[in-house]
Each structure stands twice: as C-alpha cells, then as structure tokens.
Design a protein around this motif. Sequence first.
Motif, PDB file in Angstrom:
ATOM      1  N   MET A  59       0.825  -1.214   0.000  1.00 18.69           N
ATOM      2  CA  MET A  59       0.000   0.000   0.000  1.00 18.69           C
ATOM      3  C   MET A  59       0.862   1.269   0.000  1.00 18.69           C
ATOM      4  N   LEU A  60       2.067   1.169   0.596  1.00 11.18           N
ATOM      5  CA  LEU A  60       2.956   2.325   0.620  1.00 11.18           C
ATOM      6  C   LEU A  60       3.347   2.737  -0.799  1.00 11.18           C
ATOM      7  N   GLU A  61       3.596   1.734  -1.656  1.00 11.81           N
ATOM      8  CA  GLU A  61       3.947   2.054  -3.039  1.00 11.81           C
ATOM      9  C   GLU A  61       2.812   2.802  -3.732  1.00 11.81           C
ATOM     10  N   LYS A  62       1.589   2.368  -3.517  1.00  8.83           N
ATOM     11  CA  LYS A  62       0.443   3.042  -4.121  1.00  8.83           C
ATOM     12  C   LYS A  62       0.318   4.473  -3.589  1.00  8.83           C
ATOM     13  N   PHE A  63       0.495   4.613  -2.270  1.00 13.51           N
ATOM     14  CA  PHE A  63       0.424   5.945  -1.660  1.00 13.51           C
ATOM     15  C   PHE A  63       1.458   6.875  -2.278  1.00 13.51           C
ATOM     16  N   MET A  64       2.689   6.413  -2.391  1.00 17.64           N
ATOM     17  CA  MET A  64       3.747   7.261  -2.933  1.00 17.64           C
ATOM     18  C   MET A  64       3.532   7.551  -4.419  1.00 17.64           C
ATOM     19  N   ALA A  65       3.012   6.564  -5.147  1.00 24.49           N
ATOM     20  CA  ALA A  65       2.741   6.782  -6.566  1.00 24.49           C
ATOM     21  C   ALA A  65       1.677   7.856  -6.749  1.00 24.49           C
ATOM     22  N   GLU A  66       0.620   7.792  -5.945  1.00 22.12           N
ATOM     23  CA  GLU A  66      -0.435   8.796  -6.052  1.00 22.12           C
ATOM     24  C   GLU A  66       0.042  10.169  -5.591  1.00 22.12           C
ATOM     25  N   LEU A  67       0.870  10.190  -4.538  1.00 23.81           N
ATOM     26  CA  LEU A  67       1.396  11.462  -4.044  1.00 23.81           C
ATOM     27  C   LEU A  67       2.318  12.109  -5.090  1.00 23.81           C
ATOM     28  N   ILE A  68       3.300  11.362  -5.565  1.00 25.31           N
ATOM     29  CA  ILE A  68       4.272  11.926  -6.508  1.00 25.31           C
ATOM     30  C   ILE A  68       3.599  12.234  -7.844  1.00 25.31           C
ATOM     31  N   GLY A  69       2.719  11.332  -8.279  1.00 25.01           N
ATOM     32  CA  GLY A  69       2.026  11.571  -9.543  1.00 25.01           C
ATOM     33  C   GLY A  69       1.168  12.819  -9.515  1.00 25.01           C
ATOM     34  N   THR A  70       0.437  13.025  -8.412  1.00 22.80           N
ATOM     35  CA  THR A  70      -0.396  14.221  -8.301  1.00 22.80           C
ATOM     36  C   THR A  70       0.463  15.467  -8.143  1.00 22.80           C
ATOM     37  N   ASN A  78       0.963   1.407 -13.661  1.00 21.83           N
ATOM     38  CA  ASN A  78       1.157   0.023 -13.238  1.00 21.83           C
ATOM     39  C   ASN A  78       1.397  -0.123 -11.739  1.00 21.83           C
ATOM     40  N   VAL A  79       1.483   1.011 -11.032  1.00 21.18           N
ATOM     41  CA  VAL A  79       1.710   0.956  -9.585  1.00 21.18           C
ATOM     42  C   VAL A  79       0.402   1.161  -8.826  1.00 21.18           C
ATOM     43  N   SER A  80      -0.283   2.262  -9.105  1.00 29.83           N
ATOM     44  CA  SER A  80      -1.491   2.601  -8.353  1.00 29.83           C
ATOM     45  C   SER A  80      -2.735   2.721  -9.218  1.00 29.83           C
ATOM     46  N   GLY A  81      -2.567   2.581 -10.530  1.00 27.87           N
ATOM     47  CA  GLY A  81      -3.671   2.870 -11.430  1.00 27.87           C
ATOM     48  C   GLY A  81      -3.680   4.306 -11.895  1.00 27.87           C
ATOM     49  N   ALA A  82      -2.786   5.124 -11.325  1.00 30.75           N
ATOM     50  CA  ALA A  82      -2.615   6.526 -11.740  1.00 30.75           C
ATOM     51  C   ALA A  82      -3.932   7.274 -11.738  1.00 30.75           C
ATOM     52  N   GLN A  83      -4.560   7.340 -10.570  1.00 32.78           N
ATOM     53  CA  GLN A  83      -5.852   8.023 -10.478  1.00 32.78           C
ATOM     54  C   GLN A  83      -5.682   9.532 -10.314  1.00 32.78           C
ATOM     55  N   ILE A  99      -6.921   9.273  -1.560  1.00 33.98           N
ATOM     56  CA  ILE A  99      -7.289  10.696  -1.516  1.00 33.98           C
ATOM     57  C   ILE A  99      -6.291  11.489  -0.675  1.00 33.98           C
ATOM     58  N   GLY A 100      -5.853  10.914   0.440  1.00 33.02           N
ATOM     59  CA  GLY A 100      -4.841  11.585   1.250  1.00 33.02           C
ATOM     60  C   GLY A 100      -3.570  11.842   0.466  1.00 33.02           C
ATOM     61  N   ALA A 101      -3.121  10.848  -0.274  1.00 26.39           N
ATOM     62  CA  ALA A 101      -1.917  11.014  -1.090  1.00 26.39           C
ATOM     63  C   ALA A 101      -2.127  12.073  -2.163  1.00 26.39           C
ATOM     64  N   GLN A 102      -3.283  12.068  -2.796  1.00 28.54           N
ATOM     65  CA  GLN A 102      -3.581  13.044  -3.850  1.00 28.54           C
ATOM     66  C   GLN A 102      -3.582  14.471  -3.309  1.00 28.54           C
ATOM     67  N   LEU A 103      -4.179  14.676  -2.151  1.00 32.00           N
ATOM     68  CA  LEU A 103      -4.235  16.028  -1.571  1.00 32.00           C
ATOM     69  C   LEU A 103      -2.847  16.513  -1.164  1.00 32.00           C
ATOM     70  N   ILE A 104      -2.073  15.630  -0.548  1.00 32.89           N
ATOM     71  CA  ILE A 104      -0.713  16.014  -0.146  1.00 32.89           C
ATOM     72  C   ILE A 104       0.127  16.334  -1.377  1.00 32.89           C
ATOM     73  N   GLY A 105       0.045  15.471  -2.381  1.00 35.78           N
ATOM     74  CA  GLY A 105       0.811  15.696  -3.600  1.00 35.78           C
ATOM     75  C   GLY A 105       0.430  16.985  -4.296  1.00 35.78           C
ATOM     76  N   ALA A 106      -0.868  17.266  -4.355  1.00 31.53           N
ATOM     77  CA  ALA A 106      -1.338  18.494  -4.999  1.00 31.53           C
ATOM     78  C   ALA A 106      -0.846  19.725  -4.252  1.00 31.53           C
ATOM     79  N   PHE A 107      -0.833  19.662  -2.938  1.00 33.31           N
ATOM     80  CA  PHE A 107      -0.347  20.792  -2.139  1.00 33.31           C
ATOM     81  C   PHE A 107       1.143  21.026  -2.397  1.00 33.31           C
ATOM     82  N   ILE A 108       1.924  19.962  -2.387  1.00 32.15           N
ATOM     83  CA  ILE A 108       3.358  20.112  -2.632  1.00 32.15           C
ATOM     84  C   ILE A 108       3.602  20.676  -4.029  1.00 32.15           C
ATOM     85  N   GLY A 109       2.869  20.176  -5.014  1.00 28.53           N
ATOM     86  CA  GLY A 109       3.013  20.690  -6.372  1.00 28.53           C
ATOM     87  C   GLY A 109       2.723  22.174  -6.462  1.00 28.53           C
ATOM     88  N   ALA A 110       1.676  22.628  -5.765  1.00 34.96           N
ATOM     89  CA  ALA A 110       1.329  24.048  -5.774  1.00 34.96           C
ATOM     90  C   ALA A 110       2.412  24.892  -5.113  1.00 34.96           C
TER      91      ALA A 110
END
Length: 236
Positions: free
Chosen positions: A1-12, A58-63, A87-98
């Motif tokens: 699950m950590l890999e999926k979390f990081m993929a969603e965070l970094i991807g977002t 191929n890691v998280s589905g890239a949502q 969703i937590g990963a997506q929000l954190i990633g989006a904030f860092i990107g901004a």
Amino acid sequence: MLEKFMAELIGTMILILLGDGVVANVVLKKNKGEGSGWIVITTGWALAVAIPVFLFANVSGAQFNPAVTIALAVTGSLPWNEVLVYIGAQLIGAFIGAVLVFVSYYKHFEETEDKDSKLGTFCTIPAIRSKKWNFITEFIGTFILMFVIVGLGKVDMVNGISPIAVGLLIWVIGLSLGGPTGYAINPARDLAPRFAHFILPIPNKRDSDWSYAWIPIIAPILGGICGAIFYLLLFK
C-alpha cells in the motif's frame, strides 16, 4: 500500500507542478510564455496528466483525482479501504506541487498586480459566476471524464497507448468544456492548491474564494460517479 500511496502522491505532485505551472507561465507577468493563451494552458494540462500516468499506471492505477477514486470504489473497481489512502496522497501531492509552482514563479508573483491571475494560477475561478451553472459545467466535464475512462478500461490497447488516450481526453475536455469554470474536474487539483494559496506568503494576494470552493469538490465527485455508473449500465 505504501507504493500506491507514494505513486499517487508523486504523480499528483507532478500533475499540479506542470499543470499549475503552465497557468503561471501564461498569466503571470514577465514570463516567457505570458499571454500565450488557452491552447497552451489546455495542452500543458493534458501533458501534465499524461506524463505521471505513464509513470505510475502500473503501480497505483494513476488516479490522481478523488472523483476518479470515489467513482471506482462506488462501481466496485477499488476497495473502499483504500479510498482514504488514495485521496490523502492526492491532496498532499497536490499541495506540494502548488508550493513548488509558487517557489518557481515567486518573482513573477511579485511582478503581477492582477490578484485574480495569482489565485487562478492555483485554483479555478469561473468566467461568469453562477453557482448553479458552474456546478452543472463541472458535473458534465467530470461525467465525460469518468465515462470515457471506464470505457477506455474495456478497450484492448497496445502497451503505453492508454496514457496518451487519457491525455487527449483531458485536452479535449479543456478545449471544449473548460471555458466556463476552468475545468477543475478534480477536487484535489482545486482544493489543495487553493489551500496553498491561502497559507503561502504570495505578494499582494486576494482572498482564496472559499465560497466557491465547494463546487469543484462536490460537482466532480457526483459527475464522476454518474459517468462511471452510466457507462456500466449501458455497456457492462
């Protein structure tokens, strides 16, 4: 699950860095791309989505989008116990990107007097403010997004083509439906950067328009759910 979390965070994070970055390049003063227009913005956003999809499909589905995550859970394609992680990963990633966009363009925020342009770098602002019609526009855009994504998942594609198809989908939604609201079609894309605008020391900024913020959250979630269900009802 950590890999999926990081993929969603970094991807977002990449999505927002490149997506909000192209907006900053076009609307902030004294940029190389200043005034280059809507075609540049929509193209930048399309590529901003496609690139991390290539990396992490191929890691998280890239949502990279809570509306997509929730719609997939509603239709049984994602376990509900993974939804909050995504969703937590997506929000954190989006904030860092901004934040990275702010750092990259700090001097141009200083040079820009238009406070709406500064806010619009981070989040969506409707061209004509009408909450009912703005809601409908965001609903329709995300309905189409999720309807097509579910459909693409049923198509046999050569490996590596799917991210291109997703990028083209984002591009055409921006070109065709993006004008009225700026096409959030993604709660994380709007909410987390809006919060970044709220807390960052942006020179001479305006308020973060929280009275509008619920529309690019609720409308995409409902639109995404309806788009996914409608496709499956017709073509399952």
